[in-house]
Write a protein that holds these residues in place. Structure first.
Motif, PDB file in Angstrom:
ATOM      1  N   MET A   1      43.634  48.597  38.912  1.00  0.00           N
ATOM      2  CA  MET A   1      42.850  47.420  38.510  1.00  0.00           C
ATOM      3  C   MET A   1      41.758  47.141  39.533  1.00  0.00           C
ATOM      4  O   MET A   1      41.961  47.350  40.735  1.00  0.00           O
ATOM      5  CB  MET A   1      43.743  46.179  38.408  1.00  0.00           C
ATOM      6  N   GLU A   2      40.647  46.649  39.051  1.00  0.00           N
ATOM      7  CA  GLU A   2      39.607  46.164  39.951  1.00  0.00           C
ATOM      8  C   GLU A   2      39.870  44.692  40.246  1.00  0.00           C
ATOM      9  O   GLU A   2      40.206  43.913  39.340  1.00  0.00           O
ATOM     10  CB  GLU A   2      38.223  46.326  39.328  1.00  0.00           C
ATOM     11  N   VAL A   3      39.743  44.312  41.504  1.00  0.00           N
ATOM     12  CA  VAL A   3      40.004  42.930  41.931  1.00  0.00           C
ATOM     13  C   VAL A   3      38.749  42.355  42.585  1.00  0.00           C
ATOM     14  O   VAL A   3      38.192  42.961  43.499  1.00  0.00           O
ATOM     15  CB  VAL A   3      41.171  42.855  42.939  1.00  0.00           C
ATOM     16  N   ILE A   4      38.310  41.199  42.098  1.00  0.00           N
ATOM     17  CA  ILE A   4      37.184  40.490  42.714  1.00  0.00           C
ATOM     18  C   ILE A   4      37.618  39.050  42.981  1.00  0.00           C
ATOM     19  O   ILE A   4      38.204  38.396  42.104  1.00  0.00           O
ATOM     20  CB  ILE A   4      35.934  40.511  41.819  1.00  0.00           C
ATOM     21  N   LEU A   5      37.348  38.557  44.191  1.00  0.00           N
ATOM     22  CA  LEU A   5      37.666  37.178  44.564  1.00  0.00           C
ATOM     23  C   LEU A   5      36.375  36.381  44.666  1.00  0.00           C
ATOM     24  O   LEU A   5      35.429  36.807  45.322  1.00  0.00           O
ATOM     25  CB  LEU A   5      38.404  37.152  45.904  1.00  0.00           C
ATOM     26  N   LYS A   6      36.348  35.225  44.005  1.00  0.00           N
ATOM     27  CA  LYS A   6      35.151  34.388  43.993  1.00  0.00           C
ATOM     28  C   LYS A   6      35.490  32.973  44.460  1.00  0.00           C
ATOM     29  O   LYS A   6      36.151  32.221  43.730  1.00  0.00           O
ATOM     30  CB  LYS A   6      34.549  34.322  42.581  1.00  0.00           C
ATOM     31  N   PRO A   7      35.070  32.580  45.666  1.00  0.00           N
ATOM     32  CA  PRO A   7      35.290  31.200  46.120  1.00  0.00           C
ATOM     33  C   PRO A   7      34.230  30.260  45.557  1.00  0.00           C
ATOM     34  O   PRO A   7      33.061  30.639  45.423  1.00  0.00           O
ATOM     35  CB  PRO A   7      35.170  31.322  47.638  1.00  0.00           C
ATOM     36  N   CYS A  32      39.453  37.654  39.679  1.00  0.00           N
ATOM     37  CA  CYS A  32      39.060  38.441  38.515  1.00  0.00           C
ATOM     38  C   CYS A  32      39.796  39.783  38.561  1.00  0.00           C
ATOM     39  O   CYS A  32      39.658  40.525  39.540  1.00  0.00           O
ATOM     40  CB  CYS A  32      37.551  38.694  38.505  1.00  0.00           C
ATOM     41  N   LEU A  33      40.566  40.091  37.531  1.00  0.00           N
ATOM     42  CA  LEU A  33      41.275  41.366  37.420  1.00  0.00           C
ATOM     43  C   LEU A  33      40.724  42.123  36.217  1.00  0.00           C
ATOM     44  O   LEU A  33      40.731  41.602  35.093  1.00  0.00           O
ATOM     45  CB  LEU A  33      42.779  41.152  37.230  1.00  0.00           C
ATOM     46  N   SER A  34      40.246  43.328  36.451  1.00  0.00           N
ATOM     47  CA  SER A  34      39.631  44.114  35.377  1.00  0.00           C
ATOM     48  C   SER A  34      40.380  45.417  35.143  1.00  0.00           C
ATOM     49  O   SER A  34      40.794  46.096  36.090  1.00  0.00           O
ATOM     50  CB  SER A  34      38.172  44.426  35.711  1.00  0.00           C
ATOM     51  N   LEU A  35      40.535  45.761  33.857  1.00  0.00           N
ATOM     52  CA  LEU A  35      41.222  46.991  33.462  1.00  0.00           C
ATOM     53  C   LEU A  35      40.783  47.367  32.046  1.00  0.00           C
ATOM     54  O   LEU A  35      40.721  46.497  31.154  1.00  0.00           O
ATOM     55  CB  LEU A  35      42.742  46.775  33.495  1.00  0.00           C
ATOM     56  N   ASN A  36      40.455  48.627  31.846  1.00  0.00           N
ATOM     57  CA  ASN A  36      40.099  49.134  30.514  1.00  0.00           C
ATOM     58  C   ASN A  36      39.008  48.317  29.833  1.00  0.00           C
ATOM     59  O   ASN A  36      39.071  48.016  28.631  1.00  0.00           O
ATOM     60  CB  ASN A  36      41.341  49.201  29.607  1.00  0.00           C
ATOM     61  N   GLY A  37      38.022  47.906  30.623  1.00  0.00           N
ATOM     62  CA  GLY A  37      36.875  47.192  30.058  1.00  0.00           C
ATOM     63  C   GLY A  37      37.097  45.712  29.809  1.00  0.00           C
ATOM     64  O   GLY A  37      36.214  45.025  29.284  1.00  0.00           O
ATOM     65  N   ILE A  64      46.645  42.670  50.706  1.00  0.00           N
ATOM     66  CA  ILE A  64      47.380  43.573  49.810  1.00  0.00           C
ATOM     67  C   ILE A  64      46.471  44.103  48.694  1.00  0.00           C
ATOM     68  O   ILE A  64      46.951  44.542  47.638  1.00  0.00           O
ATOM     69  CB  ILE A  64      48.616  42.881  49.202  1.00  0.00           C
ATOM     70  N   LEU A  65      45.173  44.040  48.917  1.00  0.00           N
ATOM     71  CA  LEU A  65      44.202  44.407  47.886  1.00  0.00           C
ATOM     72  C   LEU A  65      44.431  45.823  47.358  1.00  0.00           C
ATOM     73  O   LEU A  65      44.424  46.064  46.143  1.00  0.00           O
ATOM     74  CB  LEU A  65      42.777  44.269  48.430  1.00  0.00           C
ATOM     75  N   LYS A  66      44.656  46.769  48.258  1.00  0.00           N
ATOM     76  CA  LYS A  66      44.852  48.166  47.850  1.00  0.00           C
ATOM     77  C   LYS A  66      46.094  48.299  46.973  1.00  0.00           C
ATOM     78  O   LYS A  66      46.095  49.048  45.981  1.00  0.00           O
ATOM     79  CB  LYS A  66      44.997  49.055  49.093  1.00  0.00           C
ATOM     80  N   ASP A  67      47.159  47.569  47.309  1.00  0.00           N
ATOM     81  CA  ASP A  67      48.378  47.616  46.511  1.00  0.00           C
ATOM     82  C   ASP A  67      48.131  47.099  45.092  1.00  0.00           C
ATOM     83  O   ASP A  67      48.666  47.643  44.120  1.00  0.00           O
ATOM     84  CB  ASP A  67      49.487  46.789  47.161  1.00  0.00           C
ATOM     85  N   ILE A  68      47.334  46.031  44.982  1.00  0.00           N
ATOM     86  CA  ILE A  68      47.022  45.475  43.664  1.00  0.00           C
ATOM     87  C   ILE A  68      46.174  46.462  42.858  1.00  0.00           C
ATOM     88  O   ILE A  68      46.424  46.701  41.672  1.00  0.00           O
ATOM     89  CB  ILE A  68      46.292  44.125  43.794  1.00  0.00           C
ATOM     90  N   GLU A  69      45.182  47.032  43.519  1.00  0.00           N
ATOM     91  CA  GLU A  69      44.298  47.988  42.837  1.00  0.00           C
ATOM     92  C   GLU A  69      45.070  49.201  42.329  1.00  0.00           C
ATOM     93  O   GLU A  69      44.767  49.743  41.262  1.00  0.00           O
ATOM     94  CB  GLU A  69      43.181  48.427  43.781  1.00  0.00           C
ATOM     95  N   ASP A  70      46.091  49.623  43.065  1.00  0.00           N
ATOM     96  CA  ASP A  70      46.872  50.800  42.692  1.00  0.00           C
ATOM     97  C   ASP A  70      48.021  50.478  41.736  1.00  0.00           C
ATOM     98  O   ASP A  70      48.685  51.393  41.234  1.00  0.00           O
ATOM     99  CB  ASP A  70      47.453  51.467  43.945  1.00  0.00           C
ATOM    100  N   PHE A  71      48.255  49.186  41.496  1.00  0.00           N
ATOM    101  CA  PHE A  71      49.398  48.784  40.673  1.00  0.00           C
ATOM    102  C   PHE A  71      49.199  49.231  39.227  1.00  0.00           C
ATOM    103  O   PHE A  71      48.127  49.056  38.640  1.00  0.00           O
ATOM    104  CB  PHE A  71      49.581  47.264  40.728  1.00  0.00           C
TER     105      PHE A  71
END
Length: 336
Positions: A1-7, A32-37, A64-71
């Motif tokens: 998953m792609e992860v973006i944090l927006k404050p 923001c969590l993105s997957l499959n468009g 833990i960003l890398k762990d989330i991206e690889d989940f």
């Protein structure tokens, strides 16, 4: 998953004051969590009472960003269990969990309330919160936003007189939230006076750990009492069910929709009223709360209404308190 944090710094329409704090801006973190468009959005606001800042949330999520991206994302439940193993605060877990639910619903092309097997035939109306201020300011806020139900924040030396004064200007239902500012004696004394003034229930009048005081209140108070600060996580539901008439679940405090669904089920099994409240979130957080509406007795989801400018589109609340649900899946959120 792609992860973006927006404050974000959410500016409020009016200074918001409760018994223990006052502020004009509400800092908030959007995940923001993105997957499959598809992209799902979640939110958690900062809170000094629980020692949570946007910076602290970003720090622990980034760790833990890398762990989330690889989940390998399959369902929100599995993702939530994964997050619980990472030692995050519930506020950070909430933002991620809400984003995961929104993403999941969008991938399924269904709103969450439909995925959960509920429908929108009947659901409670949100209250609109009036913070502590001078009588004239509180009246002006009510006149600026006519509403069928007001939550009145109290915790002053003259609370009953405030409600008497406000009652002269509105026939709406009143709910009273003292945010831990009263004693058991005050609560028992105030309750019949407030009931006569059209108050529906009291929310968290005593300090969060005053269980003995709540025993006395439940023996003598003539109004229902709803737990808030006493009901943070799933394990609190049973104790609150034995000391209150109902529980107010906050997604940020419990860790998102995943545990909130279990708390709702537990509360109903115990026979107490179930409410979900907000923490001055934008439409991102409010749209997630709205998915739970068919399961609730009461709701406080006015956070986005208190903002000068919203940052998202999703579930909208009209000036007549009517709720409009988008056709988009999940919580139906898009960022502006």
């Amino acid at each position: 998953m792609e992860v973006i944090l927006k404050p974000y710094e959410l500016k409020l329409r009016h200074t918001f004051t409760i018994s223990r704090e006052s502020h004009d801006v509400q800092p908030s973190l959007i995940v923001c969590l993105s997957l499959n468009g598809k992209t799902g959005y979640g939110e958690a606001t900062s809170n000094p009472y629980y020692n949570i800042t946007v910076e602290s949330m970003m720090l622990e999520i980034n760790a833990i960003l890398k762990d989330i991206e690889d989940f390998n994302f399959t369902t929100p439940d599995v993702f939530h269990a994964f997050l619980m193993e990472k030692g995050l605060t519930n506020f950070s877990i909430c933002a991620l969990d809400l984003a995961a639910h929104d993403l999941y619903g969008k991938l399924q092309n269904q709103p969450l309330y439909s995925i959960w097997g509920t429908n929108l035939d009947s659901f409670p109306t949100t209250n609109y919160t009036i913070g502590i201020a001078s009588i004239d300011e509180m009246v002006a806020k009510m006149q600026e936003t006519p509403w069928p139900i007001y939550k009145i924040k109290l915790g002053t030396d003259d609370d009953v007189s405030i409600v008497k004064a406000l009652r002269k200007h509105s026939d709406a239902v009143f709910r009273i939230d003292a945010n831990c500012a009263w004693t058991a004696e005050e609560t028992i004394r105030n309750a019949p006076l407030l009931k006569d003034l059209g108050v529906e229930f009291l929310e968290q009048p005593l300090k969060a750990n005053d269980w003995e005081g709540m025993k006395e209140v439940m023996k003598h108070a003539v109004l229902p009492v709803i737990a808030d600060e006493s009901c943070i996580v799933e394990s609190d539901v049973e104790a609150c069910g034995n000391h209150f008439s109902g529980i107010n679940i906050k997604l940020t405090k419990c860790g998102g929709l995943t545990p909130a669904l279990r708390m709702i089920k537990k509360g109903k099994a115990m026979g107490v009223k179930v409410m979900v409240g907000c923490m001055t979130e934008s439409t991102v957080g409010i749209s997630a709360i709205a998915q739970l509406l068919p399961q609730l007795d009461y709701v406080d989801m006015d956070g986005a209404l208190l903002l000068k400018e919203d940052i998202a589109k999703g579930v909208s609340i009209l000036p007549d308190a009517k709720v409009i649900f988008p056709t988009l899946g999940g919580s139906g959120i898009t960022l502006k």
